[in-house]
Design an enzyme around this catalytic site. Structure first.
Site, PDB file in Angstrom:
ATOM      1  N   ASP A 111      44.949  41.814  45.385  1.00 15.69           N
ATOM      2  CA  ASP A 111      45.273  40.898  46.477  1.00 15.69           C
ATOM      3  C   ASP A 111      43.977  40.183  46.903  1.00 15.69           C
ATOM      4  O   ASP A 111      43.002  40.836  47.290  1.00 15.69           O
ATOM      5  CB  ASP A 111      45.847  41.703  47.654  1.00 15.69           C
ATOM      6  N   SER A 116      46.363  44.775  50.617  1.00 16.12           N
ATOM      7  CA  SER A 116      46.892  46.073  50.164  1.00 16.12           C
ATOM      8  C   SER A 116      45.984  47.239  50.555  1.00 16.12           C
ATOM      9  O   SER A 116      46.317  48.389  50.290  1.00 16.12           O
ATOM     10  CB  SER A 116      47.102  46.060  48.645  1.00 16.12           C
ATOM     11  N   HIS A 182      51.621  41.691  41.029  1.00 20.03           N
ATOM     12  CA  HIS A 182      51.732  40.510  40.165  1.00 20.03           C
ATOM     13  C   HIS A 182      53.192  40.124  39.932  1.00 20.03           C
ATOM     14  O   HIS A 182      53.580  38.974  40.123  1.00 20.03           O
ATOM     15  CB  HIS A 182      51.064  40.823  38.825  1.00 20.03           C
ATOM     16  N   TYR A 473      48.258  33.981  45.059  1.00 15.76           N
ATOM     17  CA  TYR A 473      46.902  33.559  45.403  1.00 15.76           C
ATOM     18  C   TYR A 473      46.775  33.703  46.921  1.00 15.76           C
ATOM     19  O   TYR A 473      46.579  32.733  47.648  1.00 15.76           O
ATOM     20  CB  TYR A 473      46.626  32.116  44.961  1.00 15.76           C
TER      21      TYR A 473
HETATM   22  P1  FDA Z   1      47.703  44.694  45.129  1.00 12.87           P
HETATM   23  O1  FDA Z   1      47.824  46.135  44.755  1.00 12.87           O
HETATM   24  O2  FDA Z   1      46.526  44.289  45.893  1.00 12.87           O
HETATM   25  O3  FDA Z   1      49.027  44.174  45.689  1.00 12.87           O
HETATM   26  C1  FDA Z   1      49.237  42.827  46.078  1.00 12.87           C
HETATM   27  C2  FDA Z   1      50.383  42.759  47.074  1.00 12.87           C
HETATM   28  O4  FDA Z   1      51.567  43.301  46.515  1.00 12.87           O
HETATM   29  C3  FDA Z   1      50.127  43.557  48.352  1.00 12.87           C
HETATM   30  O5  FDA Z   1      50.716  42.910  49.440  1.00 12.87           O
HETATM   31  C4  FDA Z   1      50.812  44.860  48.081  1.00 12.87           C
HETATM   32  O6  FDA Z   1      51.163  45.540  49.232  1.00 12.87           O
HETATM   33  C5  FDA Z   1      52.017  44.442  47.268  1.00 12.87           C
HETATM   34  N1  FDA Z   1      52.398  45.478  46.300  1.00 12.87           N
HETATM   35  C6  FDA Z   1      51.616  45.949  45.323  1.00 12.87           C
HETATM   36  N2  FDA Z   1      52.298  46.861  44.617  1.00 12.87           N
HETATM   37  C7  FDA Z   1      53.522  46.972  45.157  1.00 12.87           C
HETATM   38  C8  FDA Z   1      54.660  47.766  44.857  1.00 12.87           C
HETATM   39  N3  FDA Z   1      54.648  48.647  43.856  1.00 12.87           N
HETATM   40  N4  FDA Z   1      55.758  47.641  45.616  1.00 12.87           N
HETATM   41  C9  FDA Z   1      55.777  46.770  46.636  1.00 12.87           C
HETATM   42  N5  FDA Z   1      54.715  45.994  46.981  1.00 12.87           N
HETATM   43  C10 FDA Z   1      53.597  46.089  46.234  1.00 12.87           C
HETATM   44  N6  FDA Z   1      48.052  35.853  39.284  1.00 12.87           N
HETATM   45  C11 FDA Z   1      48.798  35.231  38.336  1.00 12.87           C
HETATM   46  O7  FDA Z   1      49.966  34.928  38.568  1.00 12.87           O
HETATM   47  N7  FDA Z   1      48.246  34.949  37.116  1.00 12.87           N
HETATM   48  C12 FDA Z   1      46.977  35.305  36.793  1.00 12.87           C
HETATM   49  O8  FDA Z   1      46.514  35.035  35.690  1.00 12.87           O
HETATM   50  C13 FDA Z   1      46.194  35.978  37.784  1.00 12.87           C
HETATM   51  N8  FDA Z   1      44.910  36.353  37.536  1.00 12.87           N
HETATM   52  C14 FDA Z   1      44.196  37.041  38.489  1.00 12.87           C
HETATM   53  C15 FDA Z   1      42.898  37.475  38.215  1.00 12.87           C
HETATM   54  C16 FDA Z   1      42.169  38.165  39.181  1.00 12.87           C
HETATM   55  C17 FDA Z   1      40.777  38.636  38.837  1.00 12.87           C
HETATM   56  C18 FDA Z   1      42.736  38.425  40.448  1.00 12.87           C
HETATM   57  C19 FDA Z   1      41.936  39.153  41.506  1.00 12.87           C
HETATM   58  C20 FDA Z   1      44.035  38.006  40.723  1.00 12.87           C
HETATM   59  C21 FDA Z   1      44.768  37.322  39.751  1.00 12.87           C
HETATM   60  N9  FDA Z   1      46.067  36.893  40.000  1.00 12.87           N
HETATM   61  C22 FDA Z   1      46.785  36.240  39.029  1.00 12.87           C
HETATM   62  C23 FDA Z   1      46.706  37.174  41.291  1.00 12.87           C
HETATM   63  C24 FDA Z   1      47.520  38.459  41.184  1.00 12.87           C
HETATM   64  O9  FDA Z   1      48.714  38.202  40.484  1.00 12.87           O
HETATM   65  C25 FDA Z   1      47.882  38.933  42.604  1.00 12.87           C
HETATM   66  O10 FDA Z   1      46.724  39.179  43.330  1.00 12.87           O
HETATM   67  C26 FDA Z   1      48.755  40.187  42.548  1.00 12.87           C
HETATM   68  O11 FDA Z   1      49.424  40.330  43.764  1.00 12.87           O
HETATM   69  C27 FDA Z   1      47.939  41.400  42.233  1.00 12.87           C
HETATM   70  O12 FDA Z   1      48.729  42.520  42.073  1.00 12.87           O
HETATM   71  P2  FDA Z   1      48.061  43.957  42.272  1.00 12.87           P
HETATM   72  O13 FDA Z   1      49.123  44.963  42.136  1.00 12.87           O
HETATM   73  O14 FDA Z   1      46.854  44.054  41.419  1.00 12.87           O
HETATM   74  O15 FDA Z   1      47.535  43.820  43.751  1.00 12.87           O
END
Ligand code: FDA
Length: 533
Positions: A111, A116, A182, A473
């Protein structure tokens, strides 16, 4: 606007929990957790981590991906819950709800504004990093996979590749991104024009609801299944796993990169790109990166084009000669490789034959940079003088960039209300980006100021009423300037930017499945006010 946010956070530090409070919360939570599960005391110490646990800080830091939120003054959770099995997730929901504590759900921790794992209110973190099972079944239709939400995209790609070189999955190109955030936020990668968004390939999911009950697609009802495809995680429940359909790709794909300076007619190339990239063969994805001159290198804007073509080099060179002569693409610029190698190439490995796909399994814990991102959608091509003004301004800013991602192709054939993600019928998406090396408020002010400058310059050329943003984003700024709005009214401000007309249906689903607004964060979907239910 940003200053207000910082002040808000600074004020909250002084209100952050004393350790005595956090001990009480831990004791109450553990009592509840033991009542609800059959967990032993030994297992409990690995699953529910108080601040005094030796594992607390490493666990918290492992999946913090933005160094701005990795400082000692940032508010910390009272407890981290690291579930091993589904029943631990159920218990976490039940106990956090019983104790009226905010539960932050974290899968990969990417995020951009840290929602998160950081908050101004008392909160717990539910860390799903142990939920990383992936089962790939090539005999299920054209191939499918069940993937738990704590898995990374890299792990998913790797597990598919282990079974087949011609099966793939259309999602982000950064392998450490978590599946949970994601996929629930939409998801896109370098095959978006051919296969659409990641959510367009989700066929089932399991979720823990606000009562601690587990549902699959059938029992959660279609409305909720619609909402968790693009409506974002964290508003409706804890998604445990998604079932996704795989896609097939050619055995040989082509990548190419063309870098042009302003003297080499970069402006003409970017201008023409706007017409070609969203309309050409859907198998071709051409991303443009515009960046301000990096220190000690050049004095003009850097322009890089990176592309994936789902086919052979000869074909794309021929195609570009006809449609995009300004690019000057030559066969020598192209590299043919397998699809999995294309991911390594997008990770900046130039010689992909020397890199093993196992690198996709690396989670890179506790690695974070200082950064801020914002997003925009463009519906009409900018003129050359307009682009020129952007180039001129960008040349004066440090470390600032715009990443232009073409839409079109498959995105145009799906209705904007087919899933909760609304921004399908656009020309291209912009990611405004700034990344910097030094800690501290001064650097932060400078670099985020740079980002704001390009964001402001782009105002006339991007979507309006409202100015749209991509949920994945994450941009905490877009809900701040709310003139004191609270609850539903505040939610509507960022909600319309992220979800357009789909916001109303998301609110209805939210009100039906979580009327007490247990699953909430700083930018979650609000419930309808009582007088409107
Ligand atoms: P995180 O764990 O931080 O969760 C993000 C959000 O989702 C939070 O609000 C969290 O509470 C909620 N959440 C997470 N898991 C959950 C679950 N199991 N159930 C319910 N809610 C949940 N995007 C894209 O579309 N294409 C791309 O190519 C990229 N590339 C990219 C590169 C880098 C380096 C970063 C930092 C980010 C991206 N992104 C992206 C953005 C990415 O898709 C976005 O940040 C996602 O939300 C990340 O998911 P995470 O589970 O890693 O994040």
């Amino acid at each position: 606007m940003y200053l207000i946010f910082l002040l808000f956070f600074a004020a909250s530090y002084s209100m952050s929990l004393s350790s005595a409070d956090s001990v009480t919360i831990y004791e109450d939570f553990v009592q509840c957790f033991k009542n609800v599960t059959t967990i032993s005391d030994i297992d409990l110490s690995d699953v529910v981590l108080p601040r005094t646990s030796i594992s607390f800080t490493p666990t918290l830091r492992a999946y913090i991906r933005n160094a701005r939120f990795n400082t000692s003054s940032m508010p910390k959770p009272s407890i981290i819950i690291v579930p091993r099995v589904d029943s631990h997730v159920q218990a976490a929901v039940i106990c956090a709800k019983t104790l009226n504590l905010q539960l932050k759900i974290r899968s990969g921790g990417h995020d951009y504004d840290g929602l998160s794992y950081v908050s101004a209110v008392t909160f717990l973190v539910l860390d799903l990093s142990n939920f990383r099972n992936i089962t790939v079944d090539l005999n299920d239709g054209g191939g499918s996979a069940w993937v738990q939400t704590g898995a990374t995209l890299g792990e998913l790609y790797y597990r598919i590749w282990e079974k087949s070189e011609v099966h793939a999955f259309p999602a982000g190109v950064c392998p450490t991104v978590g599946v949970g955030g994601h996929v629930s936020g939409g998801g896109y990668g370098h095959m978006i024009r051919k296969f659409g968004l990641t959510i367009d390939h989700v066929v089932d999911a399991t979720i823990v609801d606000a009562n601690g009950q587990i549902h699959d697609r059938k029992s959660m009802e279609e409305d909720l299944f619609w909402a968790i495809r693009g409506g974002g995680g964290g508003s409706f429940g804890v998604v445990l796993a998604f079932k996704v359909k795989l896609v097939t790709v050619p055995k040989t794909v082509t990548v190419f990169r063309v870098d042009k300076s302003v003297d080499e007619n970069a402006l003409d190339m970017v201008y023409k790109w706007q017409f070609v990239a969203p309309r050409t063969d859907p198998g071709l994805f051409m991303r443009v990166l515009l960046s301000s001159p990096t220190q000690n290198k050049t004095s003009t804007v850097n322009t890089k084009l990176r592309a994936l073509y789902l086919g052979k080099a000869d074909d794309v060179v021929l195609k570009m000669a006809e449609e995009f002569p300004e690019l000057g693409l030559k066969k020598e610029d192209c590299k043919e490789m397998t699809w999995i190698q294309s991911l390594l190439w997008w990770m900046n490995h130039v010689d992909v034959d020397k890199v093993k796909p196992e690198i996709l399994l690396e989670r890179e814990p506790d690695s974070a940079k200082f950064l801020k991102r914002k997003s925009d959608y463009v519906e009409k091509e900018m003129t050359k003088p307009e682009l020129n003004r952007l180039f001129q301004k960008l040349a004066t800013l440090d470390r600032t960039g715009l990443v232009l991602n073409p839409y079109g192709g498959s995105l145009n054939v799906t209705a904007v209300n087919a899933t909760a993600f609304p921004h399908r019928h656009k020309l291209y998406k912009i990611q405004h980006s700034v990344t910097w090396p030094d800690a501290g408020p001064e650097a932060e002010r400078l670099y985020i100021g740079n980002l704001r400058t390009t964001y402001n310059i782009m105002t006339p050329f991007v979507s309006k009423n409202p100015r749209s943003s991509y949920l994945n984003y994450r941009d905490i700024d877009i809900g701040v300037n709310d003139h004191g709005a609270d609850g539903y009214r505040k939610g509507e401000i960022y909600g319309r930017k992220y979800f357009g007309e789909n916001f109303d249906r998301l609110v209805r689903v939210k009100t039906a499945v979580d009327p007490d607004n247990f699953f909430r964060n700083e930018q979650s979907i609000p419930t309808l006010p009582p007088n409107r239910r």
